[in-house]
Design a protein around this motif. Structure first.
Motif: not given
Length: 334
Positions: A61-81, A83-88
């Motif tokens: 959606r427009e004007n909901y997340h910035t590029r940086r916010a999406i980068e941070c989401e993907l960073a958490w996905l990467d970290a969770l996987s 570090e074997n916390v949960v598969t994302t």
């Protein structure tokens, strides 16, 4: 998809065109096509091609997340996987080397961010009968994610949505003002005003210490668990952000807060959670406060997204049920 003044049907036509044109941004089979599978904050498409290729395209959606916010989401996905916390879900890198693409299309005033995720096999736990086993699993996964986020050295600047009192009740609420939702009138509104005031007061006292308030999934429902012989995967991190950890239980029962099975689901979730991470008496005392905070947010969401089919279906009686749940909660506090 609040945020556009365009009628939903017309908007979806433009977005479908955008989705299909944008597939060339990734190294996909030439005959890949996208078809809509979900509309909420974003539009989500299943991408298919001959040879069995499947992937999932999220058009933001427009004007909901910035590029940086999406980068941070993907960073958490990467970290969770990692570090074997949960598969994302994994995601594809575009031809330009970026996981986040940006595209425009005729008829749309603003460009959209896009992310192409790997298709995740599996089925969500059955919600037709006893849901206790699924909620016990959800609780354990939530606790593992919370343990991780409390200790995780987050990339800076870390930018995500905030799910606190001001985000729900403030001057510029993320999902709109609950008072603008359908059927918020008379006695229902009077009760809900009391509910808002009480939530504000209780959560101000509860506070935002890091072990209570941190990065959360914020939509950890059974529908976002996919299970098969290979294991369990947690999907749909689009709403992840800063919030109270116990809000993750409230989000787990979104739209079914009045279901008679919820007390058993709550007990099962807490059993699973505390098998990983212990909760304080203060945490346990405020879980129902978070249920009401989430329910009020959902009431606002229905009002601000009423052009979409799901909110239209949910709207009749939602305000009255929210008021009934709120009054019962207020009575229990006395």
């Amino acid at each position: 998809m609040a945020g556009s003044d365009m009628p939903l049907g017309e908007l979806l036509e433009h977005l479908l065109g955008l989705a299909n044109v944008s597939l060339s941004l990734w190294d996909l089979p030439e005959n890949a096509t996208a078809r809509l599978i979900n509309v909420s904050e974003n539009a989500t498409y299943l991408v298919e091609a001959t040879g069995g290729h499947k992937s999932v395209l999220r058009v933001h959606r427009e004007n909901y997340h910035t590029r940086r916010a999406i980068e941070c989401e993907l960073a958490w996905l990467d970290a969770l996987s990692a570090e074997n916390v949960v598969t994302t879900p994994g995601y594809y890198i575009g031809k330009d080397g970026s996981a986040i693409q940006e595209a425009r299309a005729p008829g749309l005033a603003d460009p959209r961010f896009l992310v192409l995720f790997h298709f995740v096999e599996g089925e969500a736990p059955d919600e037709s009968g006893d849901m206790s086993a699924g909620y016990e699993q959800l609780g354990a996964i939530a606790a593992k994610c919370h343990q991780h986020t409390i200790s995780w050295d987050k990339p800076q600047p870390f930018e995500r949505l905030t799910w606190d009192v001001e985000a729900v009740f403030g001057d510029t609420p993320t999902w709109g003002n609950w008072r603008d939702a359908p059927e918020v009138t008379g006695d229902a509104r009077s009760v809900l005003e009391q509910v808002e005031t009480t939530i504000r007061n209780r959560l101000a006292a509860y506070g935002k210490a890091p072990e209570r308030y941190n990065l959360i999934h914020a939509d950890m429902r059974l529908a976002n668990l996919l299970v098969d012989d290979a294991g369990t995967r947690l999907i749909d991190f689009d709403d992840c952000g800063h919030g109270w950890l116990m809000y993750d239980f409230a989000s787990a029962i979104s739209f079914i807060e009045d279901d008679p099975r919820i007390p058993d689901c709550k007990a099962a979730w807490l059993k699973g959670y505390q098998s990983v991470r212990q909760l304080s008496a203060e945490d346990l005392a405020e879980i129902d406060t978070f249920i009401m905070l989430r329910r009020m947010a959902l009431l606002a969401w229905i009002g601000s997204h009423i052009e979409a089919p799901e909110p239209q279906e949910l709207a009749p009686g939602f305000a009255a049920t929210t008021a009934r749940l709120g009054q019962a909660w207020l009575d229990d506090l006395v």
